[in-house]
Enzyme design. Sequence first.
Site, PDB file in Angstrom:
ATOM      1  N   ASN A   1     -13.049   0.010  31.925  1.00 56.37           N
ATOM      2  CA  ASN A   1     -11.796   0.383  32.578  1.00 56.37           C
ATOM      3  C   ASN A   1     -11.090  -0.837  33.167  1.00 56.37           C
ATOM      4  OD1 ASN A   1      -9.792   2.157  33.529  1.00 56.37           O
ATOM      5  ND2 ASN A   1     -10.753   2.307  35.541  1.00 56.37           N
ATOM      6  N   ASN A   2     -11.003  -1.885  32.372  1.00 57.93           N
ATOM      7  CA  ASN A   2     -10.344  -3.095  32.853  1.00 57.93           C
ATOM      8  C   ASN A   2     -10.086  -4.036  31.682  1.00 57.93           C
ATOM      9  OD1 ASN A   2      -9.212  -4.873  34.649  1.00 57.93           O
ATOM     10  ND2 ASN A   2     -11.125  -5.406  35.695  1.00 57.93           N
TER      11      ASN A   2
ATOM     12  N   HIS B   1      -8.437  -5.421  26.319  1.00 52.27           N
ATOM     13  CA  HIS B   1      -8.634  -4.371  27.321  1.00 52.27           C
ATOM     14  C   HIS B   1      -9.750  -3.463  26.833  1.00 52.27           C
ATOM     15  CE1 HIS B   1      -7.386  -1.731  30.693  1.00 52.27           C
ATOM     16  NE2 HIS B   1      -7.933  -0.808  29.928  1.00 52.27           N
ATOM     17  N   CYS B   2     -10.791  -3.308  27.653  1.00 49.16           N
ATOM     18  CA  CYS B   2     -11.955  -2.516  27.263  1.00 49.16           C
ATOM     19  C   CYS B   2     -11.997  -1.217  28.072  1.00 49.16           C
ATOM     20  CB  CYS B   2     -13.241  -3.308  27.482  1.00 49.16           C
ATOM     21  SG  CYS B   2     -14.744  -2.395  27.051  1.00 49.16           S
ATOM     22  N   PRO B   3     -11.834  -0.061  27.434  1.00 49.79           N
ATOM     23  CA  PRO B   3     -11.880   1.201  28.184  1.00 49.79           C
ATOM     24  C   PRO B   3     -13.252   1.487  28.774  1.00 49.79           C
ATOM     25  CG  PRO B   3     -11.819   1.611  25.823  1.00 49.79           C
ATOM     26  CD  PRO B   3     -11.571   0.151  26.002  1.00 49.79           C
TER      27      PRO B   3
END
Length: 308
Positions: free
Chosen positions: A164-165, A159-161
Amino acid sequence: TMQSAGHRFRDVEHHPLLADNDTFDSSSSSSEADMAERVWFIRDGCGMVCAIMTWLLVVYADFVVTFVMLLPSKDFWYSVINGVLFNCLAVLALSSHLRTMLTDPGAVPKGNATKEYMDNLQLKPGEVIYKCPKCCSIKPERAHHCSICKRCIRKMDHHCPWVNNCVGEKNQRFFVLFTMYIALISAHALVLCGFQFFSCVRGQWTECSDFSPPVTVILMIFLCLEGFLFLTFTAVMFGTQIHSICNDETEIERLKSEKPTWERRLRWEGMKSVFGGQPSLLWINPFAGFRIRRLLLRGKKGGPEFAV
């Protein structure tokens, strides 16, 4: 463990046996069908802040390159060529970011672990399948639950902030393009900064910019720091993603040292499965497969609601 429709049904988190192509029949759930028509967007505060920051940093870099370095330059073709190149890369980077953020990464439908769905699977007696206890869904092989997206994601890498996904089966291509284009514009900005510093020092800071020398120096120093940090981060991430694709192994699987229960693809087969088809310019085009009409129809159906 409990018995259901002649097979065993377990609430476990890892090592599912269901194949990737075993999908949930959305016709059995009108709510899931409606959800599929809405725009995918994760309502996570940290992720939204990081995504906005990404756009603002790219806009800042474009402002400094365009108004501090290129427009004041006396070399017309130098300004035009570098301006067009930098802005094209910026558009491709932000487009890749949008598609990564707004594309369903491969979420498994919630609540599909029902008796009706069990019967539709036509499982053999005694066959074991696995259910995620957090989102009450049957977990396909190589799927993992994301605590932020609150869904099980097929071939979830991480999950990559910043986007945002989650990065998963359906949006990994766009994430790879995002890291590649950010690395390219960062390298381009650093090169332009080097030329600009050399030009300003040689001309004793006269007429090298429309801004005062102190403001010019501050703006360019911040751009250099931003460019160096982003280049380092995205170049490493790009290399890691390509390595994972070629090895047919997600980052989660690598960190957990999971033994593959699937048949690994060859390197080129892995690349083609992520980027689609034979090598072509479409591989580096974030607009490939985008349909404005479909997006408008989804907007009319889903209204202001989000998928997550």
